[in-house]
Design a protein around this motif. Structure first.
Motif, PDB file in Angstrom:
ATOM      1  N   TRP A   1      10.385   8.601   1.589  1.00 42.57           N
ATOM      2  CA  TRP A   1       9.681   8.037   3.052  1.00 42.57           C
ATOM      3  C   TRP A   1      10.780   7.284   3.062  1.00 42.57           C
ATOM      4  O   TRP A   1      11.136   6.289   1.879  1.00 42.57           O
ATOM      5  CB  TRP A   1       8.780   7.933   2.892  1.00 42.57           C
ATOM      6  N   LYS A   2      11.118   6.926   4.706  1.00 45.31           N
ATOM      7  CA  LYS A   2      11.772   6.133   5.071  1.00 45.31           C
ATOM      8  C   LYS A   2      11.213   5.553   6.573  1.00 45.31           C
ATOM      9  O   LYS A   2      10.590   6.490   7.770  1.00 45.31           O
ATOM     10  CB  LYS A   2      13.669   6.390   5.596  1.00 45.31           C
ATOM     11  N   GLY A   3      10.576   4.205   6.531  1.00 50.05           N
ATOM     12  CA  GLY A   3      10.403   3.937   8.251  1.00 50.05           C
ATOM     13  C   GLY A   3      11.636   3.191   8.420  1.00 50.05           C
ATOM     14  O   GLY A   3      12.632   2.739   8.189  1.00 50.05           O
ATOM     15  N   ARG A   4      11.625   2.361   9.651  1.00 51.97           N
ATOM     16  CA  ARG A   4      12.394   1.673  10.563  1.00 51.97           C
ATOM     17  C   ARG A   4      11.627   0.696  11.694  1.00 51.97           C
ATOM     18  O   ARG A   4      10.879   0.777  12.043  1.00 51.97           O
ATOM     19  CB  ARG A   4      13.657   2.550  11.312  1.00 51.97           C
ATOM     20  N   GLN A   5      11.948  -0.217  11.828  1.00 52.64           N
ATOM     21  CA  GLN A   5      11.780  -1.528  12.576  1.00 52.64           C
ATOM     22  C   GLN A   5      13.127  -2.223  13.266  1.00 52.64           C
ATOM     23  O   GLN A   5      13.441  -2.980  12.829  1.00 52.64           O
ATOM     24  CB  GLN A   5      10.726  -2.421  11.977  1.00 52.64           C
TER      25      GLN A   5
END
Length: 303
Positions: A278-282
Motif C-alpha cells: 500500500w502507498k499513501g501520500r501527504q
C-alpha cells in the motif's frame, strides 16, 4: 544530497534536510518522526509540546508522528500503534519510487521485530520517504506485507501544526461530511458548519474526505494546504484547556498554539495480501494569504 546527522544530548539521532531557498526539516530515526519544518524565513510550521519528553519508549508529542498499525483507541493495541516509538533505519533500497530529483530527501524503513510479532502477529515492512522543497513538505508512506497471510491495518500521519491562536483558526474542506466524535463514544454525526472553528475541545474523525483541506490562520495571514492520497479520512484534534492540563507531556497553555489535522485511513482498514504493498501520500504546503472567512475554497487552490 544535503543530509546532516546530529547526535544530540537526548541520544536521539536527528537528520536535517535543507533545500536551496533556506527551508529545513528535522527527522528523528526514533519513530521515523518529523519534528521540525521551517520555512525560508526560519519560521517553525510544526508544533512541539513545551513539555515534550525525550525518553524512549515514550512517543514525542509534536511534529508528525506515524500511527501504525492502529489509530487512537480504534483497536486493541497500544494507543496509535507502535511505529511511533520504535527505532527506524535509513532505507538504502527504497525502490520502486522514482528518484527524488533535486529535492532534499530521505528514505526510512521499519521492519517487524520478534517483540512486535507478539502483540501484532503480522510481518511487515513500513517505509517512509520524506521530501523537502520550497514551501512544501511531502511524506510518502508505504506498507508491504512480508507475511504468508493477509492482514489489515490502520494508518495515520498525525500533523501537529503550529498556529498563532487556535481561536483565530478555521479548517475548510470538511463541511457536510460525516465524522466520528471521539468525545461522544465515537458516535457518528454530520458536520453542519461552513468551516470548523474552535471554542472548545474537538476530537473528530472525518470520513471520506477530499484530497485537499485548508487550515487558515487569520492572525498570521497564512494558509496551510494539506493534500493527501490513499488516506481517505481526516482527524481534527485540539484538547482545549481542561484536557491540556490533564496531559502530562503537554503544557497548560500549549493548546492555544497547536492544531492536529491528520491524514488517515481509519474507518475502513487497509487490507494487504502476501507481497502486496500500500502507498499513501501527504503534501503540506504554505500559502501566504489574507483570505477572509468563507472566501477560501480549498478545491480551487492550485499552488
Amino acid at each position: 544530497m544535503p543530509l546532516h546527522f546530529n547526535n544530540e544530548t537526548d541520544k536521539l539521532s536527528r537528520i536535517i534536510l535543507t533545500e536551496p531557498t533556506g527551508s529545513s526539516a528535522e527527522v528523528l530515526l526514533y519513530g521515523g518522526q518529523v519534528i521540525s519544518w521551517k520555512n525560508e524565513r526560519r519560521e517553525e510550521l510544526l508544533f512541539m509540546s513545551s513539555k515534550v519528553v525525550h525518553k524512549p519508549p515514550k512517543a514525542l508529542r509534536g511534529g508528525i508522528p506515524v500511527c501504525f498499525p492502529q489509530f487512537g483507541t480504534f483497536g486493541l493495541l497500544e494507543r496509535h500503534g507502535f511505529a511511533r516509538n520504535r527505532m527506524w533505519s535509513l532505507d538504502t533500497s527504497p525502490g520502486p519510487l522514482p528518484p527524488a530529483n533535486s529535492q532534499s530527501c530521505m528514505d526510512l524503513i521499519l521492519k517487524s521485530t520478534e517483540e512486535d510479532l507478539k502483540t501484532w502477529p503480522c510481518s511487515f515492512e513500513l517505509r517512509l520517504r520524506i521530501s523537502l522543497s520550497a514551501g512544501k513538505l511531502t511524506l510518502i508512506p508505504r506498507v508491504r506485507n512480508t507475511d504468508t497471510k493477509s492482514f489489515s491495518f490502520m494508518f495515520a500521519l498525525r500533523n501537529y501544526l503550529s498556529v498563532s491562536d487556535i481561536s483565530e483558526v478555521r479548517v475548510e474542506g470538511l463541511e457536510t461530511l460525516d465524522y466520528f466524535d471521539n468525545l461522544m463514544q465515537k458516535e457518528r454525526y454530520t458536520e453542519q458548519a461552513d468551516a470548523i472553528t474552535f471554542e472548545s475541545e474537538v476530537d473528530r474523525v472525518y470520513l471520506s474526505t477530499p484530497t485537499k483541506i485548508a487550515i487558515i490562520d487569520h492572525e498570521k495571514k497564512r494558509t496551510l494546504v494539506l493534500r493527501k492520497d490513499g488516506m481517505p479520512d481526516a482527524v481534527v484534534w485540539n484538547p482545549w484547556d481542561k484536557k491540556a492540563k490533564a496531559i502530562p507531556d503537554l503544557g497548560d497553555e500549549d493548546y492555544k498554539y497547536m492544531l492536529c489535522v491528520d491524514s488517515a485511513a481509519i474507518e475502513t482498514p487497509i487490507v494487504l495480501k502476501p507481497s502486496e504493498e500500500w502507498k499513501g501520500r501527504q503534501e503540506l504546503s504554505i500559502v501566504s494569504s489574507s483570505y477572509c472567512s468563507g472566501q477560501l475554497d480549498p478545491r480551487r487552490i492550485r499552488i
